[in-house]
Design an enzyme around this catalytic site. Structure first.
Site, short mmCIF file in Angstrom:
data_model
loop_
_atom_site.label_atom_id
_atom_site.label_comp_id
_atom_site.label_asym_id
_atom_site.label_seq_id
_atom_site.Cartn_x
_atom_site.Cartn_y
_atom_site.Cartn_z
N TYR A 1 -6.76 56.81 23.11
CA TYR A 1 -6.31 57.04 21.74
C TYR A 1 -5.65 58.40 21.57
O TYR A 1 -4.94 58.64 20.58
CB TYR A 1 -7.48 56.93 20.76
CG TYR A 1 -8.12 55.58 20.64
CD1 TYR A 1 -7.62 54.47 21.32
CD2 TYR A 1 -9.25 55.40 19.86
CE1 TYR A 1 -8.24 53.23 21.21
CE2 TYR A 1 -9.87 54.17 19.75
CZ TYR A 1 -9.36 53.09 20.43
OH TYR A 1 -10.00 51.88 20.32
N HIS B 1 -12.93 50.27 28.93
CA HIS B 1 -12.06 49.82 27.84
C HIS B 1 -11.54 48.40 28.07
O HIS B 1 -11.54 47.57 27.16
CB HIS B 1 -10.89 50.80 27.67
CG HIS B 1 -10.28 50.77 26.31
ND1 HIS B 1 -9.55 51.81 25.79
CD2 HIS B 1 -10.29 49.83 25.34
CE1 HIS B 1 -9.14 51.51 24.58
NE2 HIS B 1 -9.57 50.31 24.28
#
Length: 273
Positions: free
Chosen positions: A43, A101
């Site tokens: 991110y 992830h």
């Protein structure tokens, strides 16, 4: 991990721009009462979140902080190195939860998850999680790990209810953490059309469609949600969903929605293999 340790409503922090704003946003969220903050190495905002967490008047032990290891950093040494940087960026000595992830690219169950076990043994992370895993990937991960899996983070909302993965979470007593729990605004779009189940229930309770969608999710066993919110009003609205109780008929009406709408759908997603 006892299930009550993870707050049912957390703050999702993904955004493609304005990453520097997340310092102030997370400080505001913590001041409002959020105690679960979710981010990811990919991110690009961990350092800003670290600034906001440090600025907030919340003891570290009261915060549940989670991040995710990027797909390209899942070799053993890369996991250890990048998590060290995540700890520095987030200005913390430990993470409450560390996720894989995506099960793709450098992901290898034995090699990757042995690094997660090592980090847990060191005290750098408290709990191990995975993200975007289907049942067969969960089976292999459980076999490879010494530590228990405490969460599988997946897209989940009224238009993608994830019955199979929710059943798996109940069976193995871990959390299903729902990202995109508002279907990236689709619950509001349907509300504007005036004919959606979520909108009708929201009108009955004089609340927002977001509160209904979130209340429906956290009303399920072993389910938490991490809606993203950038404004204080939306943060308050999402947090207040914990006070909304849907009756069995209302929950069943949402359960019966036939629309299937997956938003995050890369070609490498395990459901596409």
């Amino acid at each position: 991990m006892p299930l009550e340790e993870l707050p049912e409503i957390g703050l999702g922090t993904y955004s493609e721009g304005d990453r520097e704003q997340w310092g102030e946003r997370v400080r505001t969220a913590l001041d409002l009462g959020y105690r679960h903050v979710d981010t990811a190495q990919g991110y690009g905002n961990e350092a800003y979140l670290g600034e906001g967490i440090e600025a907030a008047d919340v003891p570290r032990e009261e915060l549940f902080l989670a991040t995710k290891v990027s797909s390209g950093a899942l070799a053993y040494d890369d996991v250890l190195d990048t998590v060290e940087r995540s700890l520095e960026n987030l200005r913390t000595e430990y993470l409450d939860l560390l996720y894989v992830h995506w099960p793709t690219d450098a992901y290898d169950p034995e090699e990757t998850l042995s690094a997660f076990d090592e980090l847990r043994d060191r005290g750098a992370i408290r709990h191990v999680g995975v993200s975007n895993f289907e049942s067969d990937q969960l089976d292999r991960a459980r076999d490879a790990l010494d530590a228990p899996i405490v969460a599988n983070q997946v897209e989940c909302h009224p238009f993608l209810p994830q019955e199979e993965l929710r059943a798996y979470a109940r069976e193995h007593d871990h959390w299903l953490v729902a990202y995109c729990p508002l279907a990236q605004g689709a619950v509001f779009e349907d509300a504007e059309s005036g004919d959606s189940v979520v909108a009708e229930i929201a009108e009955t309770h004089d609340v927002s469609p977001a509160q209904v969608a979130l209340a429906w999710l956290i009303g399920k066993e072993n389910v938490a949600a991490i809606p993203k919110a950038s404004s204080e009003s939306h943060m308050r609205d999402n947090l207040s969903s914990q006070r909304l109780e849907l009756d069995d008929e209302e929950a069943a009406r949402i359960d019966a929605i036939e629309r299937e709408h997956r938003i995050i759908d890369p070609g490498f997603g395990p459901w596409n293999r």
